[in-house]
Scaffold this motif. Sequence first.
Motif, PDB file in Angstrom:
ATOM      1  N   VAL A  85      31.167  41.479  51.948  1.00 57.23           N
ATOM      2  CA  VAL A  85      32.101  41.971  50.799  1.00 57.23           C
ATOM      3  C   VAL A  85      32.315  43.500  50.637  1.00 57.23           C
ATOM      4  O   VAL A  85      31.254  44.290  51.426  1.00 57.23           O
ATOM      5  N   CYS A  86      33.217  43.779  50.267  1.00 67.42           N
ATOM      6  CA  CYS A  86      33.487  45.536  49.990  1.00 67.42           C
ATOM      7  C   CYS A  86      32.362  46.196  49.116  1.00 67.42           C
ATOM      8  O   CYS A  86      31.917  45.314  48.300  1.00 67.42           O
ATOM      9  N   LYS A  87      32.087  47.265  49.556  1.00 66.93           N
ATOM     10  CA  LYS A  87      31.040  47.988  48.608  1.00 66.93           C
ATOM     11  C   LYS A  87      31.368  48.052  47.355  1.00 66.93           C
ATOM     12  O   LYS A  87      30.592  48.197  46.218  1.00 66.93           O
ATOM     13  N   SER A  91      35.347  45.347  41.788  1.00 68.83           N
ATOM     14  CA  SER A  91      36.485  45.907  41.639  1.00 68.83           C
ATOM     15  C   SER A  91      37.505  45.861  42.851  1.00 68.83           C
ATOM     16  O   SER A  91      38.870  45.713  42.771  1.00 68.83           O
ATOM     17  N   CYS A  92      37.107  45.570  44.078  1.00 71.79           N
ATOM     18  CA  CYS A  92      37.601  45.475  45.182  1.00 71.79           C
ATOM     19  C   CYS A  92      37.501  43.764  46.095  1.00 71.79           C
ATOM     20  O   CYS A  92      36.257  43.567  45.969  1.00 71.79           O
ATOM     21  N   PRO A  93      38.532  43.114  46.126  1.00 71.45           N
ATOM     22  CA  PRO A  93      38.278  41.748  46.290  1.00 71.45           C
ATOM     23  C   PRO A  93      38.013  41.220  47.910  1.00 71.45           C
ATOM     24  O   PRO A  93      37.946  40.445  48.131  1.00 71.45           O
ATOM     25  N   TRP A  94      38.044  42.405  48.786  1.00 72.89           N
ATOM     26  CA  TRP A  94      37.750  42.172  50.406  1.00 72.89           C
ATOM     27  C   TRP A  94      36.582  41.568  50.352  1.00 72.89           C
ATOM     28  O   TRP A  94      35.665  41.697  49.824  1.00 72.89           O
ATOM     29  N   TRP A  95      36.552  40.423  51.378  1.00 76.56           N
ATOM     30  CA  TRP A  95      35.527  39.821  51.911  1.00 76.56           C
ATOM     31  C   TRP A  95      35.772  38.740  53.038  1.00 76.56           C
ATOM     32  O   TRP A  95      37.059  38.649  53.245  1.00 76.56           O
ATOM     33  N   ILE A 115      42.579  42.331  51.762  1.00 77.15           N
ATOM     34  CA  ILE A 115      43.286  43.342  50.982  1.00 77.15           C
ATOM     35  C   ILE A 115      42.279  43.970  50.265  1.00 77.15           C
ATOM     36  O   ILE A 115      41.474  43.527  49.504  1.00 77.15           O
ATOM     37  N   HIS A 116      42.309  45.360  50.500  1.00 73.80           N
ATOM     38  CA  HIS A 116      41.462  46.126  49.936  1.00 73.80           C
ATOM     39  C   HIS A 116      42.137  46.823  48.483  1.00 73.80           C
ATOM     40  O   HIS A 116      43.327  46.963  48.618  1.00 73.80           O
ATOM     41  N   GLU A 117      41.540  46.699  47.398  1.00 77.48           N
ATOM     42  CA  GLU A 117      42.089  47.418  46.322  1.00 77.48           C
ATOM     43  C   GLU A 117      41.237  48.786  45.893  1.00 77.48           C
ATOM     44  O   GLU A 117      41.625  49.549  45.029  1.00 77.48           O
ATOM     45  N   CYS A 118      40.380  49.082  46.622  1.00 76.26           N
ATOM     46  CA  CYS A 118      39.662  50.216  46.519  1.00 76.26           C
ATOM     47  C   CYS A 118      40.407  51.549  47.533  1.00 76.26           C
ATOM     48  O   CYS A 118      41.142  51.169  48.284  1.00 76.26           O
ATOM     49  N   SER A 119      39.971  52.665  47.150  1.00 75.96           N
ATOM     50  CA  SER A 119      40.601  53.724  48.017  1.00 75.96           C
ATOM     51  C   SER A 119      39.641  54.197  48.921  1.00 75.96           C
ATOM     52  O   SER A 119      38.704  54.625  48.507  1.00 75.96           O
TER      53      SER A 119
END
Length: 503
Positions: A85-87, A91-95, A115-119
């Motif tokens: 999963v994204c770190k 807050s970021c849904p990437w997995w 899709i990342h929602e983090c920057s």
Amino acid sequence: MDHIEDHEGFVDNRDFVMGSSNLYEKEDHEDEEPFLPPQTPESMLTIGMEWPNIFECRSFMRNFAITQRFTFRQKKNDSKRIRYVCKERPSCPWWVFITRLNDGHTMTLKNGNFIHECSGKNGTLNRNANAIWVAKEIENLIRDASTTKPMQISNIVYRRFGVRVSYYIAWNARNMVMEKKVGSYDKGYALCPELCIQIQKSNPSSIATCSREDALDEFTKGCRPILGLDGCFLKGKYGGQCLSIISLDANNGLFPIAVFLCRSKCQATWIKFLILVQGQLTLHPSKLTFISDRQKGLVEAVLQVFPHSNHRFCFRHMYKNFKQLYRGTYLVTLAWNVSKAYKKFVMKFFLDKLGVAEPDAKTWLEREPYESWYRSYFDASTKCEHVTNNFPESFNNWIFKIRDKPLNKMVERLNLMQMTLIKARERGGTKAYRLDTEFRTPSTRGRVRGRGRAEEPSQLPQSSTPISTQPSQQSQQSQPSQPFQPSHSTGQHFRTPRQDPNA
Ligand SMILES: [Zn+2]
């Protein structure tokens, strides 16, 4: 390079240096915009994509995260499935979820949200860029690892992938690359003793020796010259004995010096053991003091190997014999007080009291050498007031759980326990010295200031009746629940009077 070859164009030497130094100028320039490899189709994730095995898969995912400038966390990572999963989750849904196919090795991407929602952060530390990854990536990039400095490796990785790696990771990666070329550094140390043997075998007149003398540095520099000798039974199939030499550090913590595994405890084995450590122990600047429970052959062995040392005997063993001859709490308490008195006149005071109550008991105690049994007659150079052999026995209990293991496993485990102990103490020590002194106990404060316990403020005995209590065998046995800090005494309280209570 054209303008360098055309040396006619340089006005003087300085121009030449400026011209030629720019060969390396770019490499040392850290703030340059990092170069990123072009995005290949493989760097995009799609459901159903496959890797030949799990190692390829893990390597791809790590590279993917680093080049895409995000960090993942491993939720599941075993031989059959991987879930990252994204770190920045939640807050970021990437997995992603990757699983193994039925053929037993091919890995396939089963599902995920790409899709990342983090920057993603440019040029910052990425936890996925570990030393193994760096080593793998730089292996072909650097010409000669031995001349490349860790900071240069860090810069190469930054330019190539846009991530900063710490000096430590770069240093580790450099060592990994070096070890691939020149072999393991750890093994180099491990093989040294064998190498010496082989050298002497193949050419008997050679001088080849290796030793590790730093191991006992801590004894000579950080411990008082007190050495507890004791032995305990091994509980494995073939039995045997474990003889040990234990010292105490400045904070009364156990400091194991050496153990000796042998068939039986006798004078010959003690002599053999003591001779082995003699060279190291005598490096201590002060006169050595041994403390033991006067086992068979031990006194003679110490006298033979360390003829100029002091030898104290555990008063608890004397008390056991005393108790059988002279019964009653009063007599036994008086005997303990004789042993534990800090000053000679106090010791005499209790001895006289004992003489009044039971003249034979006084004679019985007096026939033993005072400097081996009574605190007031101890050699003060040791700076240690122990009258019992408790701390080597604490060690025996500390190793209780490993005494039934096979020999090699026992030694390995003991080694690990000792390393953990020393490391924990080192960490605790750093912390303790940062703390304000008010958190310290009075005795610790005294030791930190370099004062002995005997100099602490003392009080008069409240009555002529001894105020100490008798230690029970249970209290001795329960002590090892905290083996790292053996208590000062056997649980008795004794206060040194400033003047003779009879006066
Ligand atoms: Zn993300």
